[in-house]
Design a protein around this motif. Structure first.
Motif, PDB file in Angstrom:
ATOM      1  N   ILE A   2       0.755  -1.201  -0.026  1.00 62.51           N
ATOM      2  CA  ILE A   2      -0.210  -0.035   0.019  1.00 62.51           C
ATOM      3  C   ILE A   2       0.841   1.220   0.001  1.00 62.51           C
ATOM      4  N   LYS A   3       1.768   1.225   1.045  1.00 63.17           N
ATOM      5  CA  LYS A   3       2.680   2.398   0.924  1.00 63.17           C
ATOM      6  C   LYS A   3       3.556   2.456  -0.425  1.00 63.17           C
ATOM      7  N   GLN A   4       3.972   1.577  -1.161  1.00 63.95           N
ATOM      8  CA  GLN A   4       4.907   1.616  -2.378  1.00 63.95           C
ATOM      9  C   GLN A   4       3.565   2.185  -3.527  1.00 63.95           C
ATOM     10  N   LEU A   5       2.459   1.648  -3.437  1.00 65.14           N
ATOM     11  CA  LEU A   5       1.547   2.487  -4.237  1.00 65.14           C
ATOM     12  C   LEU A   5       1.244   3.943  -4.180  1.00 65.14           C
ATOM     13  N   ILE A   6       1.201   4.063  -2.858  1.00 67.80           N
ATOM     14  CA  ILE A   6       1.005   5.598  -2.543  1.00 67.80           C
ATOM     15  C   ILE A   6       2.319   6.352  -3.184  1.00 67.80           C
ATOM     16  N   ASP A   7       3.436   5.880  -2.715  1.00 66.86           N
ATOM     17  CA  ASP A   7       4.561   6.627  -3.025  1.00 66.86           C
ATOM     18  C   ASP A   7       4.972   6.716  -4.442  1.00 66.86           C
ATOM     19  N   ASN A   8       4.230   5.726  -5.248  1.00 67.08           N
ATOM     20  CA  ASN A   8       4.650   5.622  -6.761  1.00 67.08           C
ATOM     21  C   ASN A   8       3.469   6.495  -7.533  1.00 67.08           C
ATOM     22  N   SER A   9       2.242   6.667  -6.930  1.00 64.12           N
ATOM     23  CA  SER A   9       0.963   7.267  -7.753  1.00 64.12           C
ATOM     24  C   SER A   9       0.570   8.314  -6.922  1.00 64.12           C
ATOM     25  N   LEU A  10      -0.176   7.672  -5.789  1.00 64.38           N
ATOM     26  CA  LEU A  10      -1.024   8.679  -5.145  1.00 64.38           C
ATOM     27  C   LEU A  10      -0.412  10.059  -4.390  1.00 64.38           C
ATOM     28  N   LYS A  11       0.661   9.819  -4.242  1.00 66.35           N
ATOM     29  CA  LYS A  11       1.509  11.178  -3.231  1.00 66.35           C
ATOM     30  C   LYS A  11       1.444  12.288  -4.218  1.00 66.35           C
ATOM     31  N   HIS A  12       1.274  12.046  -5.557  1.00 63.10           N
ATOM     32  CA  HIS A  12       1.135  13.331  -6.610  1.00 63.10           C
ATOM     33  C   HIS A  12      -0.165  14.112  -6.338  1.00 63.10           C
ATOM     34  N   PHE A  13      -0.950  13.679  -5.886  1.00 59.08           N
ATOM     35  CA  PHE A  13      -2.250  14.552  -5.475  1.00 59.08           C
ATOM     36  C   PHE A  13      -2.966  14.144  -4.117  1.00 59.08           C
ATOM     37  N   TRP A  14      -2.365  13.043  -3.591  1.00 57.75           N
ATOM     38  CA  TRP A  14      -3.205  12.697  -2.259  1.00 57.75           C
ATOM     39  C   TRP A  14      -2.097  12.170  -1.090  1.00 57.75           C
TER      40      TRP A  14
END
Length: 184
Positions: free
Chosen positions: A25-37
């Motif tokens: 989950i953290k990997q997905l956040i770091d690779n995609s969601l962090k750019h907008f959430w």
């Protein structure tokens, strides 16, 4: 249906992508969601604990040879319903951006022209790097995720980021040009 915070809904959504562990989950956040959430690492595990307690997901332990036991999370029908219910509701408000560059520019009368231009040029470089990152992510999704049902939606959010970033780069160029033309 009970209302949860946006982080809870984001993690419920992430569980639909096949990410099962806190690390994934953290990997997905770091690779995609962090750019907008933004979701901090410290929010992930308490949220996973909450969604299990609320029966929105179940947790299973999986043993890995030579590694600690890994907890894997799976949406329940109740979790899927909570996610769908939230997705169907209108957004509550348009987001408000916190932007240090704009804050400094707002009070720019109190700094030198050179300092203002330095900040703007640095900001523009950061935006150009972000744009390149988005372009790389877009290329990766387009070539590797073609069979993913989510890929089209990921590309929509990425397109938004690219357009906003491009507009900000254009704004930087225009603002730099205007300030550069001021007489000292």
């Amino acid at each position: 249906m009970k209302k949860y915070n946006h982080t809870t809904y984001a993690i419920l959504g992430i569980l639909t992508t096949g990410c099962r562990s806190g690390y994934a989950i953290k990997q997905l956040i770091d690779n995609s969601l962090k750019h907008f959430w933004k979701i901090s690492y410290g929010q992930i595990y308490p949220t996973l604990k909450l969604i299990v307690e609320e029966e929105l997901a179940t947790v299973r332990s999986s043993a890995q040879e030579g590694k600690p036991v890994r907890k894997e999370y799976y949406l329940t029908p109740k979790g899927e319903e909570a996610l769908r219910d939230w997705l169907e509701k209108p957004i509550e408000q348009a987001p408000v951006e916190r932007n240090e560059m704009l804050l400094k520019l707002f009070f720019g009368r109190h700094q030198s022209k050179e300092s203002t231009l330095l900040h703007l040029n640095d900001y523009k470089k950061k935006l150009e790097n972000r744009y390149q990152t988005y372009s790389s992510i877009e290329q990766m999704i387009s070539t590797h995720e073609q069979n993913q049902q989510d890929a089209t939606y990921w590309l929509f959010t990425l397109d938004y980021g690219k357009r906003i970033t491009k507009a900000a780069i254009d704004w930087c160029e225009s603002t730099i040009k205007q300030i550069s033309n001021w007489e000292d």
